[in-house]
Design an enzyme around this catalytic site. Structure first.
Site, PDB file in Angstrom:
ATOM      1  N   VAL A  87      13.746  36.107  19.430  1.00 43.48           N
ATOM      2  CA  VAL A  87      13.992  34.690  19.668  1.00 43.48           C
ATOM      3  C   VAL A  87      14.605  34.107  18.396  1.00 43.48           C
ATOM      4  O   VAL A  87      14.026  34.213  17.318  1.00 43.48           O
ATOM      5  CB  VAL A  87      12.690  33.941  20.019  1.00 43.48           C
ATOM      6  CG1 VAL A  87      12.991  32.471  20.280  1.00 43.48           C
ATOM      7  CG2 VAL A  87      12.005  34.574  21.220  1.00 43.48           C
ATOM      8  N   CYS A  88      15.798  33.518  18.540  1.00 41.84           N
ATOM      9  CA  CYS A  88      16.472  32.863  17.425  1.00 41.84           C
ATOM     10  C   CYS A  88      16.704  33.844  16.271  1.00 41.84           C
ATOM     11  O   CYS A  88      17.256  34.921  16.469  1.00 41.84           O
ATOM     12  CB  CYS A  88      15.678  31.636  17.004  1.00 41.84           C
ATOM     13  SG  CYS A  88      16.549  30.504  15.894  1.00 41.84           S
ATOM     14  N   SER A  89      16.235  33.524  15.073  1.00 41.60           N
ATOM     15  CA  SER A  89      16.502  34.368  13.914  1.00 41.60           C
ATOM     16  C   SER A  89      15.719  35.668  13.929  1.00 41.60           C
ATOM     17  O   SER A  89      15.927  36.521  13.053  1.00 41.60           O
ATOM     18  CB  SER A  89      16.209  33.604  12.617  1.00 41.60           C
ATOM     19  OG  SER A  89      14.853  33.196  12.565  1.00 41.60           O
TER      20      SER A  89
ATOM     21  N   THR B 159      22.124  34.963  18.687  1.00 35.84           N
ATOM     22  CA  THR B 159      21.097  34.264  17.928  1.00 35.84           C
ATOM     23  C   THR B 159      21.471  32.787  17.960  1.00 35.84           C
ATOM     24  O   THR B 159      22.411  32.396  18.652  1.00 35.84           O
ATOM     25  CB  THR B 159      21.006  34.798  16.486  1.00 35.84           C
ATOM     26  OG1 THR B 159      19.878  34.194  15.815  1.00 35.84           O
ATOM     27  CG2 THR B 159      22.270  34.486  15.692  1.00 35.84           C
TER      28      THR B 159
END
Length: 324
Positions: free
Chosen positions: A106-108, A126
């Site tokens: 998730v994300c970074s 990302t």
């Protein structure tokens, strides 16, 4: 199979992204007829971790818990773009994929998967703010900055923050079917599937010119977006040949006149959809697309969503009732 889920945490984890994974996979909703996962939160760096929000978490499980997981999920954390990760954890992620488990970022969190070599040769994403850095750090990865999530076999990567919900529901839909995913989405009060990608959320200021050769022409183009324009007309206004004008325009803006104009028109359409009650035909005319059909076509190509969906997403319910 999606029975055993482990969420891998490191210091300064972001609480919201962790909460998303707990909400989708960690709660017992058997009273609603929904499946229950064997769920665990795992620490890669000791039994107590700091969160990005300033409080600490006590984590009972260490990296050994990863060995039995069908899915290992990695939420975002601070400094994930430039920090080092425990080799023990990277080895565990690689072993998980080799034995047939899936991994989700998730994300970074994508930077953790990249450090393990799991993005090499794969499509991935990302948060849009980090996509250039992800591509720079892992040149073998195929970074797609405009999507909400990417499913590349055992490796699933999602964009910023709430896009983790989209990716997690996608996994539930695959493992347990659309009825279960839809029921879970209703419990969470979120859409089971969102239209478009993260392109609609990206702030994209237009490139600034590096000199004044086409500056006045750019200003004129901005003031007359509703008018037809040709390279020949713009070149004559700048007192250049069409070929020289096109070359200088590319040098100074980093793009072609057509693409620059299209982006400006999409930006204006976005602004009008967010702030005005005008009809689609009126917005199409003011933004230079001519017809609502042409506006929709270019909007979908640029942002991955329709003008109507964009307006619903970026205007509150009260304003939408006024427009209706």
């Amino acid at each position: 199979m999606l029975n055993n889920v482990a969420v891998l945490l490191m210091d300064e984890v972001h609480p919201f992204e962790l909460g998303v994974l707990c909400e989708v996979f960690g709660l017992d909703r058997s009273e609603d007829g929904l499946p229950v996962h064997d769920f665990a939160v795992v620490s890669a760096e000791g039994p107590v971790l700091r969160t990005h929000a300033g409080f600490t978490l006590g984590i009972p499980h260490g990296p050994e818990r990863l060995e039995e997981a069908d899915l290992i999920a990695v939420p975002a954390g601070s400094h994930f773009l430039d920090r080092e990760y425990p080799e023990e954890v990277l080895d565990a992620l690689r072993r998980a994929v080799e034995r047939g488990a899936r991994v989700l970022s998730v994300c970074s969190g994508a930077f953790v998967l990249g450090a393990a070599g799991l993005l090499d040769g794969r499509r991935c994403t990302t948060h849009w703010r980090h996509s250039d850095e992800l591509a720079r750090r892992f040149p073998k990865a195929q970074v797609e900055p405009d999507v909400l999530y990417v499913d590349e076999g055992p490796v699933i990567t999602s964009a910023g923050t709430a896009a983790g919900i989209d990716a997690a529901l996608h996994l539930v839909r695959q493992a347990h079917g659309p009825a279960v995913a839809n029921a879970l989405a209703r419990r969470m009060v979120v859409p089971p599937h969102r239209d478009g990608g993260q392109a609609q959320y990206i702030e994209r200021p237009l490139p600034r010119t590096r000199c004044d050769t086409v500056g006045e022409t750019l200003a004129w183009m901005e003031r007359h977006l509703d008018q037809e324009m040709t390279v020949e007309q713009l070149a004559a206004q700048t007192h250049m040949s069409p070929r020289t004008f096109a070359r200088r325009f590319q040098q100074e803006t980093g793009t072609t006149p057509y693409r620059w104009l299209l982006r400006q028109r999409v930006l204006l359409a976005q602004h009008l959809l967010e702030t005005s009650d005008e009809t689609m035909d009126t917005i199409a005319g003011q933004a230079g697309f001519g017809t609502a059909a042409a506006l929709r076509h270019q909007f979908v190509r640029s942002l991955g969503t329709t003008p109507n969906s964009y307006r619903r997403a970026f205007r509150g319910p009260a304003l939408m009732r006024e427009v209706a």
